[in-house]
Write an enzyme that holds these catalytic residues in place. Structure first.
Site, PDB file in Angstrom:
ATOM      1  CE  LYS A 150      -8.410   0.500  -0.534  1.00 39.05           C
ATOM      2  NZ  LYS A 150      -7.273  -0.596  -0.439  1.00 39.05           N
TER       3      LYS A 150
ATOM      4  CG  ASP B 123      -0.475   0.166   2.452  1.00 40.22           C
ATOM      5  OD1 ASP B 123       0.790   0.590   2.561  1.00 40.22           O
ATOM      6  OD2 ASP B 123      -0.965  -0.308   3.510  1.00 40.22           O
TER       7      ASP B 123
ATOM      8  CG  MET C  11      -6.737   7.516   7.651  1.00 41.18           C
ATOM      9  SD  MET C  11      -7.583   5.957   7.481  1.00 41.18           S
ATOM     10  CE  MET C  11      -8.134   5.437   8.825  1.00 41.18           C
TER      11      MET C  11
END
Length: 543
Positions: free
Chosen positions: A110, A88, A225
């Site tokens: 992502k 990732d 996040m």
């Protein structure tokens, strides 16, 4: 990215129909896994998948918070024997070098609003490759089971009857504050800590975070996040009872040379972070401990500082350095001394020229052959073979090694090398890149090497796509040409520095905009141009 032939791992085959790209891998049963990615990279699905029970295993490996040195010993070991690595965006690209040369590397990164593959597509890739008997390492930033969707991937493997084992990693939830000198618990300040996701807005019905309870609590709150929702998070916490003056800190790209820390108060942090240009990935810390600076690595060194210093003007900046040789470059070393996170990538490699004619034609009547570097030695041997000859064609020539690498390579072939000297009795000299000795009557220049563009690095392509780099420095026209060929148009927000007019011209021909040119040769002038470019930009480029 496919990195060389390996009978265990098939090269993906790619086709495109009606704007939909299909990449698929044959497996031992004759069926195939296909990842179909529509013209918009936000939509992806898996098709033509038939699960096959095999002996492979999926290892969910925590890559740690950013510094490649913080992966576990077990994680390094598993990468070293992986057939397939599904990585990732938050895993350090340097870790991919630990995988075997024939491993298949799949980027599944992502970032906010920019998914390379859907989670369902990733799940199916893991199941299919492990079902075909391969060792699969799912490399995930931080810890796989802390806001990393590792549980979903383990569930998918279990449902398909595929073995899956988790290897914990160092989570950024604790490493980021630690590298900023912030203890998430401290006697007399905070005895408990809550780690939550800021992926959903506090008022989103799908969010399960009890922001009101966190507002009332005195616990340290760590938010992952949450960069895009700082103001909303602050409002939710203050509405729950947290004082507006509560210390708060944001740690960007923790544990890497690009780490930056913004310290403020809960009510002001969103504005201060925006002014500094802070972007994801970053960790938010709220609570009394956020005001502390207890032994932060880099407060007096390469990491952890809150701002760039005079001798480290590139602190917090990531600079791409394309290279044309595998060995580490001096430009990257200089940029690192200036505080940058220099991301090196080999965009071309020297390969033997394809036509043996010039070499074979230059040897008759020559007294000496001067070779610079091991690559030129290997090229001579390869060209002789291509022309139906062998090293006996060099009999009678003085083989001059211009450097230690050439001398060692000649010795490996059982050839005696001499070193350049004023006493070299040679009137007709054949050479490629090495200078012709003084006193030579005739110098015959030939081409031994050509520059072959390398395959694109999947992890770097992912970083470019997600806007994770601030600038690129081109030290040669070859580097510029090869970068344009491998990676296509560069992101518009990426600043570009070039060494000299020839490199700038190569950039223009490759469709790369140049923002500044170093008019003097050398790595120091080019590095100073990079410093000047980034000094005019207060924060990282917008995505």
């Amino acid at each position: 990215m496919y990195r060389g032939p390996d009978p265990r791992v098939a090269r993906p085959r790619v086709s495109q129909v009606h704007g939909v790209q299909s990449a698929w891998w044959p497996n031992t049963s004759g069926t195939r896994t296909a990842v179909l990615v529509a013209a918009s990279s936000r939509t992806a699905r898996i098709g033509s998948v038939r699960l096959v029970t095999g002996t492979g295993t999926v290892w969910l490996v925590g890559a740690g918070p950013g510094d490649p040195g913080l992966i576990t010993v077990r994680g390094r070991e598993l990468l070293g024997r992986a057939d397939v690595v599904v990585t990732d965006r938050l895993a350090a690209p340097e870790l991919l070098a630990l995988a075997p040369a024939g491993a298949l590397i799949i980027a599944a990164g992502k970032s906010p609003g920019r998914d390379t593959l859907t989670q369902e597509a990733v799940n199916a890739l893991l199941v299919e490759h492990a079902g075909a008997g391969r060792t699969v390492v799912r490399l995930k930033g931080g810890d796989p089971f802390l806001l990393g969707r590792g549980g979903e991937e383990a569930e998918a493997c279990a449902a398909a009857g595929v073995s899956c084992v988790v290897v914990p990693g160092v989570t950024s939830a604790f490493a980021a504050p630690a590298y900023a000198g912030i203890p998430v618990t401290h006697r007399g300040v905070a005895q408990d800590v809550a780690v939550v996701s800021g992926h959903l807005a506090p008022d989103d019905p799908a969010s399960t975070v009890d922001w009101a309870a966190l507002g009332v609590s005195s616990a340290t709150v760590v938010v992952l996040m949450g960069v895009g929702r700082l103001a909303a998070i602050a409002a939710a916490l203050t509405a729950g009872g947290r004082p507006a003056a509560t210390p708060a800190a944001l740690v960007e790209r923790a544990t890497t040379p690009a780490q930056r820390v913004v310290r403020s108060t809960l009510v002001r942090l969103a504005a201060d972070a925006a002014a500094a240009g802070i972007r994801s990935p970053a960790v938010l810390v709220v609570g009394g401990v956020a005001a502390r600076r207890d032994g932060a690595p880099g407060d007096a060194g390469p990491r952890g500082g809150d701002s760039a210093t005079g001798d480290r003007p590139l602190a917090g900046r990531r600079v791409l350095v394309p290279r044309t040789r595998p060995r580490a470059g001096l430009l990257a070393a200089r940029l690192r001394r200036l505080g940058a996170d220099a991301v090196e990538v080999v965009v071309s490699r020297p390969e033997p020229a394809t036509d043996p004619g010039p070499l074979l034609g230059a040897l008759p009547g020559a007294d000496a052959l001067i070779l610079a570097g091991a690559d030129e030695v290997h090229a001579v041997v390869a060209l002789l073979r291509a022309g139906g000859r062998d090293v006996r064609a060099l009999a009678g020539l003085a083989l001059v090694a211009a450097d230690d690498d050439a001398a060692e390579a000649l010795d490996a072939f059982g050839l005696t090398a001499v070193r350049p000297s004023t006493e070299l009795a040679a009137t007709v000299v054949v050479s490629a890149s090495a200078p012709t000795p003084v006193g030579t009557r005739t110098g015959r220049r030939i081409t031994l090497l050509t520059d072959a563009v390398t395959s694109p690095d999947a992890a770097l392509a992912d970083q470019l796509r997600h806007g994770d780099l601030h600038a690129v420095a081109f030290a040669s026209s070859t580097a510029a040409r090869a970068t344009g060929e491998s990676y296509g148009p560069l992101p518009p927000g990426l600043l570009v520095a070039a060494m000299g007019g020839r490199t700038a011209t190569a950039c223009a021909r490759a469709g790369i905009r140049v923002d500044a040119v170093a008019t003097e040769p050398g790595i120091y002038p080019l590095a100073e141009v990079v410093v000047g470019l980034l000094a005019r930009r207060p924060g990282p480029p917008e995505p």
